[in-house]
Write a protein that holds these residues in place. Sequence first.
Motif, PDB file in Angstrom:
ATOM      1  N   LYS A 125       4.061 -13.320   7.381  1.00  0.00           N
ATOM      2  CA  LYS A 125       3.404 -14.631   7.462  1.00  0.00           C
ATOM      3  C   LYS A 125       4.415 -15.724   7.803  1.00  0.00           C
ATOM      4  O   LYS A 125       4.088 -16.696   8.485  1.00  0.00           O
ATOM      5  N   ILE A 126       5.652 -15.564   7.312  1.00  0.00           N
ATOM      6  CA  ILE A 126       6.685 -16.557   7.597  1.00  0.00           C
ATOM      7  C   ILE A 126       7.024 -16.559   9.078  1.00  0.00           C
ATOM      8  O   ILE A 126       7.096 -17.622   9.716  1.00  0.00           O
ATOM      9  N   PHE A 127       7.207 -15.371   9.666  1.00  0.00           N
ATOM     10  CA  PHE A 127       7.486 -15.272  11.096  1.00  0.00           C
ATOM     11  C   PHE A 127       6.354 -15.916  11.896  1.00  0.00           C
ATOM     12  O   PHE A 127       6.595 -16.675  12.856  1.00  0.00           O
ATOM     13  N   ASP A 150       6.354 -19.744  11.608  1.00  0.00           N
ATOM     14  CA  ASP A 150       7.477 -20.291  12.385  1.00  0.00           C
ATOM     15  C   ASP A 150       7.187 -20.213  13.887  1.00  0.00           C
ATOM     16  O   ASP A 150       7.553 -21.116  14.651  1.00  0.00           O
ATOM     17  N   PHE A 151       6.516 -19.139  14.316  1.00  0.00           N
ATOM     18  CA  PHE A 151       6.108 -18.991  15.723  1.00  0.00           C
ATOM     19  C   PHE A 151       5.131 -20.103  16.101  1.00  0.00           C
ATOM     20  O   PHE A 151       5.255 -20.733  17.160  1.00  0.00           O
ATOM     21  N   MET A 152       4.163 -20.373  15.239  1.00  0.00           N
ATOM     22  CA  MET A 152       3.183 -21.444  15.496  1.00  0.00           C
ATOM     23  C   MET A 152       3.889 -22.801  15.640  1.00  0.00           C
ATOM     24  O   MET A 152       3.601 -23.583  16.556  1.00  0.00           O
ATOM     25  N   LYS A 153       4.805 -23.051  14.723  1.00  0.00           N
ATOM     26  CA  LYS A 153       5.524 -24.328  14.736  1.00  0.00           C
ATOM     27  C   LYS A 153       6.364 -24.469  16.004  1.00  0.00           C
ATOM     28  O   LYS A 153       6.355 -25.516  16.656  1.00  0.00           O
ATOM     29  N   LYS A 154       7.046 -23.405  16.353  1.00  0.00           N
ATOM     30  CA  LYS A 154       7.925 -23.404  17.527  1.00  0.00           C
ATOM     31  C   LYS A 154       7.157 -23.696  18.811  1.00  0.00           C
ATOM     32  O   LYS A 154       7.656 -24.394  19.699  1.00  0.00           O
ATOM     33  N   HIS A 155       5.920 -23.177  18.900  1.00  0.00           N
ATOM     34  CA  HIS A 155       5.176 -23.288  20.149  1.00  0.00           C
ATOM     35  C   HIS A 155       4.053 -24.325  20.090  1.00  0.00           C
ATOM     36  O   HIS A 155       3.155 -24.329  20.944  1.00  0.00           O
ATOM     37  N   GLY A 156       4.110 -25.200  19.106  1.00  0.00           N
ATOM     38  CA  GLY A 156       3.186 -26.333  19.043  1.00  0.00           C
ATOM     39  C   GLY A 156       1.743 -25.953  18.830  1.00  0.00           C
ATOM     40  O   GLY A 156       0.830 -26.609  19.335  1.00  0.00           O
ATOM     41  N   ILE A 157       1.505 -24.891  18.055  1.00  0.00           N
ATOM     42  CA  ILE A 157       0.153 -24.424  17.779  1.00  0.00           C
ATOM     43  C   ILE A 157      -0.327 -25.070  16.481  1.00  0.00           C
ATOM     44  O   ILE A 157       0.359 -25.006  15.456  1.00  0.00           O
ATOM     45  N   LYS A 158      -1.508 -25.679  16.534  1.00  0.00           N
ATOM     46  CA  LYS A 158      -2.002 -26.415  15.377  1.00  0.00           C
ATOM     47  C   LYS A 158      -2.232 -25.494  14.185  1.00  0.00           C
ATOM     48  O   LYS A 158      -2.955 -24.502  14.280  1.00  0.00           O
ATOM     49  N   THR A 159      -1.623 -25.842  13.046  1.00  0.00           N
ATOM     50  CA  THR A 159      -1.774 -25.058  11.832  1.00  0.00           C
ATOM     51  C   THR A 159      -1.535 -25.958  10.631  1.00  0.00           C
ATOM     52  O   THR A 159      -1.110 -27.124  10.785  1.00  0.00           O
ATOM     53  N   ALA A 160      -1.783 -25.450   9.442  1.00  0.00           N
ATOM     54  CA  ALA A 160      -1.550 -26.239   8.230  1.00  0.00           C
ATOM     55  C   ALA A 160      -0.061 -26.447   8.002  1.00  0.00           C
ATOM     56  O   ALA A 160       0.765 -25.589   8.348  1.00  0.00           O
ATOM     57  N   LYS A 161       0.296 -27.586   7.380  1.00  0.00           N
ATOM     58  CA  LYS A 161       1.693 -27.829   7.013  1.00  0.00           C
ATOM     59  C   LYS A 161       2.114 -26.805   5.958  1.00  0.00           C
ATOM     60  O   LYS A 161       1.316 -26.411   5.097  1.00  0.00           O
ATOM     61  N   TYR A 162       3.370 -26.372   6.020  1.00  0.00           N
ATOM     62  CA  TYR A 162       3.796 -25.277   5.138  1.00  0.00           C
ATOM     63  C   TYR A 162       5.296 -25.326   4.871  1.00  0.00           C
ATOM     64  O   TYR A 162       6.062 -26.008   5.562  1.00  0.00           O
ATOM     65  N   GLY A 200       3.804 -18.683  24.269  1.00  0.00           N
ATOM     66  CA  GLY A 200       4.835 -18.328  23.305  1.00  0.00           C
ATOM     67  C   GLY A 200       5.199 -16.859  23.358  1.00  0.00           C
ATOM     68  O   GLY A 200       6.390 -16.493  23.300  1.00  0.00           O
ATOM     69  N   LEU A 201       4.193 -15.986  23.469  1.00  0.00           N
ATOM     70  CA  LEU A 201       4.462 -14.547  23.541  1.00  0.00           C
ATOM     71  C   LEU A 201       5.277 -14.206  24.781  1.00  0.00           C
ATOM     72  O   LEU A 201       6.207 -13.387  24.727  1.00  0.00           O
ATOM     73  N   LYS A 202       4.945 -14.843  25.895  1.00  0.00           N
ATOM     74  CA  LYS A 202       5.695 -14.592  27.135  1.00  0.00           C
ATOM     75  C   LYS A 202       7.121 -15.131  27.032  1.00  0.00           C
ATOM     76  O   LYS A 202       8.092 -14.447  27.399  1.00  0.00           O
ATOM     77  N   ASN A 203       7.249 -16.357  26.521  1.00  0.00           N
ATOM     78  CA  ASN A 203       8.580 -16.965  26.416  1.00  0.00           C
ATOM     79  C   ASN A 203       9.487 -16.191  25.465  1.00  0.00           C
ATOM     80  O   ASN A 203      10.699 -16.084  25.689  1.00  0.00           O
ATOM     81  N   ASP A 204       8.902 -15.676  24.382  1.00  0.00           N
ATOM     82  CA  ASP A 204       9.689 -14.951  23.380  1.00  0.00           C
ATOM     83  C   ASP A 204       9.786 -13.455  23.674  1.00  0.00           C
ATOM     84  O   ASP A 204      10.300 -12.690  22.860  1.00  0.00           O
ATOM     85  N   LYS A 205       9.255 -13.070  24.859  1.00  0.00           N
ATOM     86  CA  LYS A 205       9.302 -11.655  25.285  1.00  0.00           C
ATOM     87  C   LYS A 205       8.668 -10.721  24.240  1.00  0.00           C
ATOM     88  O   LYS A 205       9.245  -9.707  23.860  1.00  0.00           O
ATOM     89  N   LEU A 206       7.482 -11.109  23.799  1.00  0.00           N
ATOM     90  CA  LEU A 206       6.740 -10.313  22.817  1.00  0.00           C
ATOM     91  C   LEU A 206       5.430  -9.800  23.405  1.00  0.00           C
ATOM     92  O   LEU A 206       4.441  -9.613  22.697  1.00  0.00           O
ATOM     93  N   GLY A 250     -14.744 -30.228  14.365  1.00  0.00           N
ATOM     94  CA  GLY A 250     -14.728 -29.782  15.751  1.00  0.00           C
ATOM     95  C   GLY A 250     -13.360 -29.400  16.279  1.00  0.00           C
ATOM     96  O   GLY A 250     -13.222 -29.053  17.457  1.00  0.00           O
ATOM     97  N   VAL A 251     -12.348 -29.474  15.420  1.00  0.00           N
ATOM     98  CA  VAL A 251     -10.971 -29.155  15.831  1.00  0.00           C
ATOM     99  C   VAL A 251     -10.542 -27.849  15.148  1.00  0.00           C
ATOM    100  O   VAL A 251     -10.815 -27.624  13.970  1.00  0.00           O
ATOM    101  N   SER A 252      -9.852 -26.987  15.895  1.00  0.00           N
ATOM    102  CA  SER A 252      -9.426 -25.685  15.386  1.00  0.00           C
ATOM    103  C   SER A 252      -7.988 -25.720  14.897  1.00  0.00           C
ATOM    104  O   SER A 252      -7.111 -26.276  15.569  1.00  0.00           O
ATOM    105  N   TYR A 253      -7.758 -25.112  13.744  1.00  0.00           N
ATOM    106  CA  TYR A 253      -6.413 -24.920  13.195  1.00  0.00           C
ATOM    107  C   TYR A 253      -6.210 -23.427  12.973  1.00  0.00           C
ATOM    108  O   TYR A 253      -7.103 -22.744  12.465  1.00  0.00           O
ATOM    109  N   LEU A 254      -5.045 -22.918  13.334  1.00  0.00           N
ATOM    110  CA  LEU A 254      -4.780 -21.486  13.197  1.00  0.00           C
ATOM    111  C   LEU A 254      -4.315 -21.163  11.780  1.00  0.00           C
ATOM    112  O   LEU A 254      -3.340 -21.733  11.288  1.00  0.00           O
ATOM    113  N   LEU A 255      -5.019 -20.245  11.118  1.00  0.00           N
ATOM    114  CA  LEU A 255      -4.650 -19.810   9.769  1.00  0.00           C
ATOM    115  C   LEU A 255      -3.705 -18.613   9.823  1.00  0.00           C
ATOM    116  O   LEU A 255      -2.736 -18.540   9.070  1.00  0.00           O
TER     117      LEU A 255
END
Length: 417
Positions: free
Chosen positions: A103-105, A108-120, A256-262, A277-282
């Motif tokens: 979950k930590i990885f 951190d991936f979400m944060k790195k690639h500007g994906i909307k998620t809860a603060k953590y 992000g997956l392409k940039n990080d070669k995943l 109406g706005v989506s956040y990634l859990l």
Amino acid sequence: MKFLVIGSGGREHAIAWKIAQSESCDKVFVAPGNGGTALENKCENFKYNSFDDLIDLCKREKIDLTVVGPEAPLVDGVVDAFTNEGLSIIGPHKEAAVLEGSKIFAKDFMKKHGIKTAKYESFDDYNKAVEFIDTMEYPIVIKADGLAAGKGVVIAGDKDEAIETLKEFMLNERFNEAGKSVVVEEFLEGVEASIVTLFDGEKIIPFISCKDHKRAHEGDEGPNTGGMGVVSPNLHVNEEVMNDFINNIMEPTLTGLKNDKLTFKGFIFFGIMIKNGVSYLLEYNVRMGDPETQAIMSLMESDFASILKKCMDNSLEVEDISWKDKHCCAVVLASGGYPLKYKKGIDIQYNDNLQEESKVFFAGAEVEDSKLRTSGGRVACVTAIGNDSNEAYDKAYESIENVQFDGMFFRKDIGKI
């Protein structure tokens, strides 16, 4: 074509059942499978002890494609083992599987690639985690970092519950190593949605949406489970929400997956929260959900075997996947005591005189001495299709009468909350 499906749950029963419907499919091996796959047309269960056993099966039987159902083999590197032997397999390699395995990885991936998620914040030190929750507004969400069979997430309503959860995860090792590190994040209030997608390494194609019901009891009460039922499509995922999800979550994930070669060929499950109406990634899962798969396979009109083959060939397009213009309600039948302690080996009475467009997918069930018996917490999932959500609900609950075992329980509000 011959296929191998790895796993033993209701998800794997549904995958094998759908693949077997294809005219191009001669046989589906399911490893290890369950009591449902043992009885399914074109399917054969295969017990194994190691990845080598599966690789030997693929070579001996000349299996064309393998599909991995659960997360554990993915995190343990089954795709890498198959790929090294030149075998075709749907699923992420070990490095990419960390998106679900940690979950930590993932955060951190979400944060790195500007994906909307809860603060953590993430912690591997219990005392620092306790200090941090002093600064939070409640409720808060605490997640075990590693795999915990869908039970490693707690919504703590106050500080006492939060401290107790941290103790259970980090000190008492409730999930062994999986809970020694945790994510602590803000609680987002809204409506949850599950969106399973197929990733071919170049593009991500979303499937029909679902709404999962995680809590054990009616009214979303009780402990978290692996899932007590779903409805599909999720009526809260309208065109506006879907566009927001694609633009602000799915596409940045692809980049992000392409940039990080995943990159890999396989499924990505997006668990999202819809707020105004706005989506956040859990969370991410790197396989299909359970029981989402049972509903998705029931509503898919296309040839699933053909879809998987096109994914492997990099020729899959959005228009290749079509859906019935109907609704599905899927209700999980669980053993008494689940998700905590429960008995196994209880006889199951089952007859297939179901409602039209209904199906029972077995999970924690096995055939022993020609009898079907319980072998897990989530024993079966009853799915039904209707012209609207109410008809699907009525048909599913009527069909439940065809499955009985001592201690059986199920939620009576799937799709009504």
